[in-house]
Write a protein that holds these residues in place. Structure first.
Motif, mmCIF file in Angstrom:
data_model
loop_
_atom_site.group_PDB
_atom_site.id
_atom_site.type_symbol
_atom_site.label_atom_id
_atom_site.label_comp_id
_atom_site.label_asym_id
_atom_site.label_seq_id
_atom_site.Cartn_x
_atom_site.Cartn_y
_atom_site.Cartn_z
ATOM 1 N N MET A 44 141.481 19.426 -2.873
ATOM 2 C CA MET A 44 141.428 20.649 -2.221
ATOM 3 C C MET A 44 142.123 21.613 -3.099
ATOM 4 O O MET A 44 142.864 21.502 -3.822
ATOM 5 C CB MET A 44 142.560 20.366 -0.988
ATOM 6 C CG MET A 44 142.460 21.482 0.021
ATOM 7 S SD MET A 44 143.663 21.332 1.491
ATOM 8 C CE MET A 44 145.141 21.852 0.660
ATOM 9 N N THR A 45 141.467 22.622 -3.024
ATOM 10 C CA THR A 45 141.855 23.903 -4.032
ATOM 11 C C THR A 45 143.067 24.657 -3.418
ATOM 12 O O THR A 45 143.587 24.397 -2.135
ATOM 13 C CB THR A 45 140.702 24.943 -4.130
ATOM 14 O OG1 THR A 45 140.563 25.701 -2.862
ATOM 15 C CG2 THR A 45 139.294 24.412 -4.363
ATOM 16 N N ASP A 46 143.698 25.362 -4.254
ATOM 17 C CA ASP A 46 144.820 26.060 -3.911
ATOM 18 C C ASP A 46 144.504 27.043 -2.784
ATOM 19 O O ASP A 46 145.636 27.593 -2.045
ATOM 20 C CB ASP A 46 145.625 27.012 -4.972
ATOM 21 C CG ASP A 46 146.044 25.876 -6.147
ATOM 22 O OD1 ASP A 46 146.310 24.802 -5.757
ATOM 23 O OD2 ASP A 46 146.156 26.458 -7.237
ATOM 24 N N GLU A 68 144.998 10.480 3.368
ATOM 25 C CA GLU A 68 144.682 11.604 2.290
ATOM 26 C C GLU A 68 143.148 11.872 2.370
ATOM 27 O O GLU A 68 142.961 13.189 2.005
ATOM 28 C CB GLU A 68 145.120 10.884 1.081
ATOM 29 C CG GLU A 68 146.552 10.331 1.110
ATOM 30 C CD GLU A 68 147.280 11.776 0.362
ATOM 31 O OE1 GLU A 68 146.845 12.236 -0.581
ATOM 32 O OE2 GLU A 68 148.080 12.140 1.135
ATOM 33 N N TYR A 69 142.307 11.001 2.681
ATOM 34 C CA TYR A 69 140.746 11.441 2.702
ATOM 35 C C TYR A 69 140.834 12.400 3.698
ATOM 36 O O TYR A 69 139.845 13.496 3.696
ATOM 37 C CB TYR A 69 139.825 10.358 2.798
ATOM 38 C CG TYR A 69 138.639 10.442 3.132
ATOM 39 C CD1 TYR A 69 137.742 11.116 2.058
ATOM 40 C CD2 TYR A 69 137.952 10.405 4.389
ATOM 41 C CE1 TYR A 69 136.276 11.336 2.257
ATOM 42 C CE2 TYR A 69 136.615 10.657 4.615
ATOM 43 C CZ TYR A 69 135.810 11.137 3.444
ATOM 44 O OH TYR A 69 134.586 11.426 3.861
ATOM 45 N N ILE A 70 141.104 12.157 5.132
ATOM 46 C CA ILE A 70 140.656 13.012 6.175
ATOM 47 C C ILE A 70 141.670 13.978 6.057
ATOM 48 O O ILE A 70 141.146 15.409 6.266
ATOM 49 C CB ILE A 70 141.142 12.057 7.583
ATOM 50 C CG1 ILE A 70 140.567 10.946 7.617
ATOM 51 C CG2 ILE A 70 141.151 13.257 8.678
ATOM 52 C CD1 ILE A 70 140.758 10.092 8.914
ATOM 53 N N LYS A 71 142.739 14.219 5.382
ATOM 54 C CA LYS A 71 143.460 15.469 5.438
ATOM 55 C C LYS A 71 142.867 16.383 4.311
ATOM 56 O O LYS A 71 142.885 17.555 4.662
ATOM 57 C CB LYS A 71 145.027 14.984 4.919
ATOM 58 C CG LYS A 71 145.984 16.084 4.954
ATOM 59 C CD LYS A 71 147.214 15.406 4.339
ATOM 60 C CE LYS A 71 147.774 14.662 5.330
ATOM 61 N NZ LYS A 71 149.300 14.063 5.053
ATOM 62 N N TYR A 72 142.406 15.860 3.377
ATOM 63 C CA TYR A 72 142.103 16.616 1.879
ATOM 64 C C TYR A 72 140.639 16.924 1.797
ATOM 65 O O TYR A 72 140.208 17.962 1.498
ATOM 66 C CB TYR A 72 142.806 16.193 0.668
ATOM 67 C CG TYR A 72 144.410 16.263 0.912
ATOM 68 C CD1 TYR A 72 144.771 17.713 0.613
ATOM 69 C CD2 TYR A 72 145.154 15.299 0.864
ATOM 70 C CE1 TYR A 72 146.332 17.748 0.679
ATOM 71 C CE2 TYR A 72 146.473 15.425 0.848
ATOM 72 C CZ TYR A 72 147.236 16.533 0.809
ATOM 73 O OH TYR A 72 148.582 16.613 0.715
ATOM 74 N N PHE A 73 139.847 15.947 2.120
ATOM 75 C CA PHE A 73 138.462 15.925 1.809
ATOM 76 C C PHE A 73 137.873 16.371 3.143
ATOM 77 O O PHE A 73 137.135 17.246 3.017
ATOM 78 C CB PHE A 73 138.029 14.493 1.714
ATOM 79 C CG PHE A 73 138.185 13.905 0.325
ATOM 80 C CD1 PHE A 73 137.048 13.789 -0.491
ATOM 81 C CD2 PHE A 73 139.172 13.459 -0.203
ATOM 82 C CE1 PHE A 73 136.933 13.160 -1.781
ATOM 83 C CE2 PHE A 73 139.525 12.933 -1.618
ATOM 84 C CZ PHE A 73 138.451 12.766 -2.251
ATOM 85 N N VAL A 74 137.923 15.907 4.172
ATOM 86 C CA VAL A 74 137.165 16.225 5.447
ATOM 87 C C VAL A 74 137.905 17.518 5.973
ATOM 88 O O VAL A 74 137.114 18.695 6.223
ATOM 89 C CB VAL A 74 137.364 15.036 6.412
ATOM 90 C CG1 VAL A 74 136.465 15.540 7.639
ATOM 91 C CG2 VAL A 74 136.813 13.986 5.752
ATOM 92 N N LEU A 75 139.219 17.638 6.373
ATOM 93 C CA LEU A 75 139.707 18.841 6.948
ATOM 94 C C LEU A 75 140.459 19.917 6.185
ATOM 95 O O LEU A 75 140.390 20.831 6.604
ATOM 96 C CB LEU A 75 140.791 18.263 7.955
ATOM 97 C CG LEU A 75 140.382 17.168 9.025
ATOM 98 C CD1 LEU A 75 141.431 16.629 9.895
ATOM 99 C CD2 LEU A 75 139.234 17.630 9.804
ATOM 100 N N ALA A 76 140.607 19.526 4.935
ATOM 101 C CA ALA A 76 141.365 20.466 3.895
ATOM 102 C C ALA A 76 142.683 20.958 4.634
ATOM 103 O O ALA A 76 142.879 22.275 4.531
ATOM 104 C CB ALA A 76 140.339 21.652 3.544
ATOM 105 N N ASP A 77 143.536 20.258 5.214
ATOM 106 C CA ASP A 77 144.608 20.629 6.048
ATOM 107 C C ASP A 77 145.712 19.550 5.574
ATOM 108 O O ASP A 77 145.808 18.633 5.911
ATOM 109 C CB ASP A 77 144.383 20.596 7.357
ATOM 110 C CG ASP A 77 145.652 21.147 8.380
ATOM 111 O OD1 ASP A 77 146.560 21.286 7.663
ATOM 112 O OD2 ASP A 77 145.517 20.983 9.574
ATOM 113 N N PRO A 78 146.655 20.273 4.617
ATOM 114 C CA PRO A 78 147.628 19.157 4.037
ATOM 115 C C PRO A 78 148.677 18.773 5.274
ATOM 116 O O PRO A 78 149.412 18.204 4.947
ATOM 117 C CB PRO A 78 148.386 20.192 2.738
ATOM 118 C CG PRO A 78 147.908 21.422 3.251
ATOM 119 C CD PRO A 78 146.565 21.244 4.020
#
Length: 510
Positions: free
Chosen positions: A123-125, A339-349
């Motif tokens: 995920m980008t900043d 981590e996959y769902i959080k950052y790859f799929v949803l981009a929601d930390p």
């Protein structure tokens, strides 16, 4: 056999001046000490190494690759080695054994600096998916590794490698199959172990046990009840293969009903109807709101509860004490899935898995498929170009795998058969390992050097009908051997001799 390489320091260091596309930096040094210390301190330091030329290069924007070129015992072959989980590291632990065996070898960190179970790099900043790094991780770094490494092998030895191989487990197994699909002529042989080929589906499916437990029970099932369920399932179905040995030769045949445990006392309380129903859902695997199939679940013999010691992996080698390796139905979710769902799929930390409903699970599952199947799915069954190039792929998967569902590999292999008209054993063979966990471990005998079986198939035409598996006791004394049979055959006891000796089993179609 290629001529013996010039071992001079000048010859090695001159590789750093080689002009290679998109390479932004490269170094080369002759390692003569026999010891290599991991510069990142992530893996095990390597000792008793032969003299080698270490080449380190960076491909734009930040794909790091290392190539090790033996100067004294080169066997004329190249072996690239894969990573584990989200990569982010050079697999020195796997490069060392390849080098000792005489192979020129290579590995890549796949283009991002965060190692292990962290997916934050995806995920980008600005809160968007970092598609550059994701695509480098998924495929581009693997192709760059292949072309750059083979170029350096040719330059150093002034000849093509006689044979090129890929070997890896988990993510490394997925990487090998990605290369078979996208660079079908690059490797003569690929060893793909417990491959993460169905990435876009199984990583979300790993969250299914947590959804079931939190939605139906309000929290995790106590570990001792999970252990009871696994033990009861194995005891109920153990004799189906004709041998009472604590292993399920084919868990698909197991018809154990967890409802039979209702009312049973355990150190952590009485098993309830709701807990038994949740266990059945976990074994059945993810389902959509209408009850239709989404993906596979854990097999009845696979561990369900927490592992107090923790488990971790580097390059497919499992070690105690690694971070984030709670079992799928444990107190916490498997960290890689989270981590996959959080950052790859949803981009929601800030996403919290405990908020995931059944409806939300289905939505995330389908979103993952839509976003990532073409990018990292690695499940294209059309291996005709790989086959037509004369190359071979050997796959194996443990039936007790608690992280990558083994039926996903069976599903893929059967789809390859369907795509290519039936029998594909002239170039692709699958072996299932009863009682074996993810890449290694578990109560079942472990495959003994499947890479050697692959090499003999590629170079001698000796297509493996079986793989030998071995189980060890105290002081590493072998206590049990078994054949792993070419799928769909299974091992059947002949009725004579010890049930701990492979010679007393035959492979049959049940």
């Amino acid at each position: 056999m290629p001529a013996r390489a010039d071992t001079s320091e000048h010859r090695c260091e001159s590789l750093a001046d080689r002009d290679m596309p998109e390479v932004t930096g490269m170094s080369a040094e002759l390692i003569t000490s026999g010891t290599f210390v991991d510069p990142e301190g992530e893996g095990q330091d390597q000792e008793d190494l032969p003299e080698f030329c270490r080449v380190a290069l960076t491909v734009d924007p930040q794909i790091n690759i290392e190539v090790w070129l033996p100067t004294e015992n080169y066997n004329g072959r190249f072996q690239a080695v894969g990573n584990g989980y989200f990569a982010g590291f050079i697999a020195y632990d796997s490069m060392g054994p390849a080098l000792r065996a005489g192979y020129a070898t290579a590995s890549t960190d796949t283009g991002h600096p965060e190692t292990g179970t962290s997916g934050a790099w995806a995920m980008t900043d600005d809160g968007e998916q970092n598609w550059q790094l994701i695509e480098d991780f998924a495929s581009r770094a693997l192709m760059e590794l292949t072309t750059k490494s083979q170029d350096l092998v040719r330059a150093f030895y002034r000849d093509e490698p006689e044979y090129s191989y890929w070997t890896g487990c988990s993510t490394g197994g997925r990487q090998g199959m990605m290369l078979a699909q996208r660079m079908p002529g690059a490797y003569d042989g690929i060893l793909s172990e417990a491959p993460a080929i169905n990435w876009d589906r199984f990583l979300v499916a790993e969250m299914w046990p947590q959804v079931v437990m939190h939605q139906d029970l309000g929290g995790p099932i106590p570990t001792c009840k999970l252990e009871l369920a696994t033990q009861a399932a194995v005891e109920h179905c153990d004799a189906l293969d004709g041998v009472q040995d604590g292993l399920l030769e084919d868990p698909r045949r197991c018809d154990f009903d967890p409802a039979t445990l209702v009312g049973q006392e355990t150190p952590c309380g009485v098993v309830t109807e709701a807990e038994a129903a949740a266990l059945q859902k976990i074994w059945d695997g993810p389902r959509a709101a209408d009850g239709s199939f989404l993906w596979y679940g854990l097999e009845p013999g696979a561990p369900l509860g927490d592992d107090p010691a923790g488990v971790g992996s580097r390059g497919g080698v499992w070690e105690p004490g690694g971070p984030g390796w709670d079992r799928l139905a444990g107190t916490n979710p498997f960290l890689v899935s989270d981590e996959y769902i959080k950052y790859f799929v949803l981009a929601d930390p800030d996403w919290d898995y405990r908020t995931l409903t059944y409806e939300g699970f289905e939505q995330v599952f389908r979103q993952s498929q839509e976003m990532f199947n073409d990018v990292i799915g690695t499940d294209d069954p059309d291996l005709s170009e790989f086959r037509d190039a004369g190359n071979k792929v050997l796959l194996w998967h443990g039936w007790d795998d608690r992280m990558i569902f083994p039926m996903g590999t069976v599903d893929y292999y059967e789809r390859v058969q369907d795509e290519l008209g039936g029998d594909v054993t002239d170039f692709a063979r699958l072996f299932m390992a009863p009682g074996v966990d993810h890449c290694a471990g578990g109560p079942g005998p472990q495959p003994v050097d499947p890479f050697e079986a692959l090499v003999n198939w590629v170079e001698k035409g000796e297509a493996p009908e079986q793989l030998l598996a071995s189980g060890s006791g105290e002081d590493d004394q072998v206590v049990r051997t078994r054949p792993l049979c070419l799928y769909p055959a299974v091992a059947r006891y002949t009725g004579e001799g010890s049930t701990d000796e492979a010679a007393n089993f035959e492979c049959v179609l049940r």
